[in-house]
Design an enzyme around this catalytic site. Sequence first.
Site, PDB file in Angstrom:
ATOM      1  N   HIS A   1       0.830  -1.222   0.000  1.00  0.00           N
ATOM      2  CA  HIS A   1       0.000   0.000   0.000  1.00  0.00           C
ATOM      3  C   HIS A   1       0.863   1.270   0.000  1.00  0.00           C
ATOM      4  O   HIS A   1       0.841   1.998  -0.966  1.00  0.00           O
ATOM      5  CB  HIS A   1      -1.003   0.049   1.166  1.00  0.00           C
ATOM      6  CG  HIS A   1      -1.882  -1.158   1.258  1.00  0.00           C
ATOM      7  ND1 HIS A   1      -2.699  -1.545   0.227  1.00  0.00           N
ATOM      8  CD2 HIS A   1      -2.058  -2.092   2.242  1.00  0.00           C
ATOM      9  CE1 HIS A   1      -3.357  -2.653   0.575  1.00  0.00           C
ATOM     10  NE2 HIS A   1      -2.971  -3.011   1.786  1.00  0.00           N
TER      11      HIS A   1
ATOM     12  N   ASP B   1      -4.793  -8.345  -3.427  1.00  0.00           N
ATOM     13  CA  ASP B   1      -5.070  -8.177  -2.008  1.00  0.00           C
ATOM     14  C   ASP B   1      -6.340  -8.886  -1.532  1.00  0.00           C
ATOM     15  O   ASP B   1      -6.330 -10.083  -1.307  1.00  0.00           O
ATOM     16  CB  ASP B   1      -5.099  -6.662  -1.698  1.00  0.00           C
ATOM     17  CG  ASP B   1      -5.035  -6.365  -0.208  1.00  0.00           C
ATOM     18  OD1 ASP B   1      -4.938  -7.316   0.586  1.00  0.00           O
ATOM     19  OD2 ASP B   1      -5.075  -5.185   0.174  1.00  0.00           O
TER      20      ASP B   1
HETATM   21 ZN    ZN Z   1      -3.045  -7.121   2.520  1.00  0.00          ZN
END
Ligand code: ZN
Length: 454
Positions: free
Chosen positions: A269, A320
């Site tokens: 991220h 993800d």
């Molecule tokens: Zn993750």
Amino acid sequence: MRAYRFKKAFLPSGWADEVGVEVGDDGVIVRVTPGTAPDGAEKISGIALPGMPNLHCHAFQKGMAGLAERRGPTGDSFWTWREVMYRFLSQLTPDDVEAIAAYAYLDMLEAGFTTVGEFHYLHHDPSGQPYDDIGEMAARIVGASASTGIGLTLLPSLYTYGGFGGAAPNPGQIRFINPTGRFVTLMERSRQIVAALPGAAIGIAPHSLRAVSPEQLREATAIFADGPVHIHAAEQIREVDDSVASLGARPVQWLLDNMNLDGRWCLIHATHMTDDETARLARSGAVAGLCPLTEGSLGDGIFNGETYLAGQGRFGIGSDSNIQIDAPAELRQLEYSQRLKARARNVMTETEGESTGRSLYARALAGGAQALGQRIGAIAPGHRADIVVLDADHPDLAGAGGDMVLDVLMFSAGRALIRTVMTGGKPVVRDGRHFAREAIAQKYRSTVSRLANG
Ligand code: ZN
């Protein structure tokens, strides 16, 4: 030895016509010959691209896609979503995890991903006790990879605390928890399990600065001195604030100041960074593991893309939460989020005339390969023959040549262009369908139906 002849191929040197590719019995490309192909080569009438690495995945979360899209009593956020996720995973058996992971991996292959980095934190039984084999769940991930043919980098996660400052885990987290010593045992066992899967790799994944202490992070990266290190960092504003309160620094700032960030590292991220953190992360040689569809789904925020690219920062993409599995759509979402933020077009490119589709695709190939610690992401000798073939006759590609193919793939037609996918030189998807779709989908359907009603 297998040999193919592709109508067109995207090589490290650029586009080439009528490309021969020879693959050894180990699945690694031996020779690439533009303009010619060996006798007996199987002719594949399409446009060959290197398969995209998926550098960040929690496979089991595929089974809860759609479960958290209803408005709750208070403001919904990443944290309320996490409660739904914890409830969902509390009931999963090893069989469930394998069934869900196999379907997620099959979907990835049909959607242009050919290797997955499984950030694996669901280790123990529902009471928090290790299974008789501490690597039971790791074996199920490896099983799902083997049954679908997707390449794998297994990233067992070190998860010890429920929050910053050594907070005790909450009941939703007990299946993840290991002190460092037991994590070392888990890694040893996982290494044995992964060794049985040809071409697979292993790394470590300290979950986040919330879930491990600074001492543990130093210890774990010293014990496991080789291979990838993945960590979630700066996904949420609250996490940034808690990090400042507890460690005296923002998450990425703390990692830059205290850990020797280099090419082994992948920061998942890295959403909330100052310009200074962004420039320093770019210089470090680490990869930013961007998950644009999940970050959009969870309302995380927007990556500091323009500054990062200006500093030659490396990035790759990950699916993800697997809310939607789609390699071209991840890259489109990345670019579109940057456009909305900058109120400009063609943001993730550097030079005049450069194709945004090509810029995104080529950078995500290189960053993904680096983050997964494998020789993948290029149609070139020495790299695994992970190849995605687009339908050259698709109406959306009419008149498209060269880099425009990648622009159409990314911004217009999407995964519908994908016809054939091979991993290690073996076709696993033909005519857009995975060879084991029926059986794996059936098992997934019965598993998820049971979980939804249970
Ligand atoms: Zn993750």
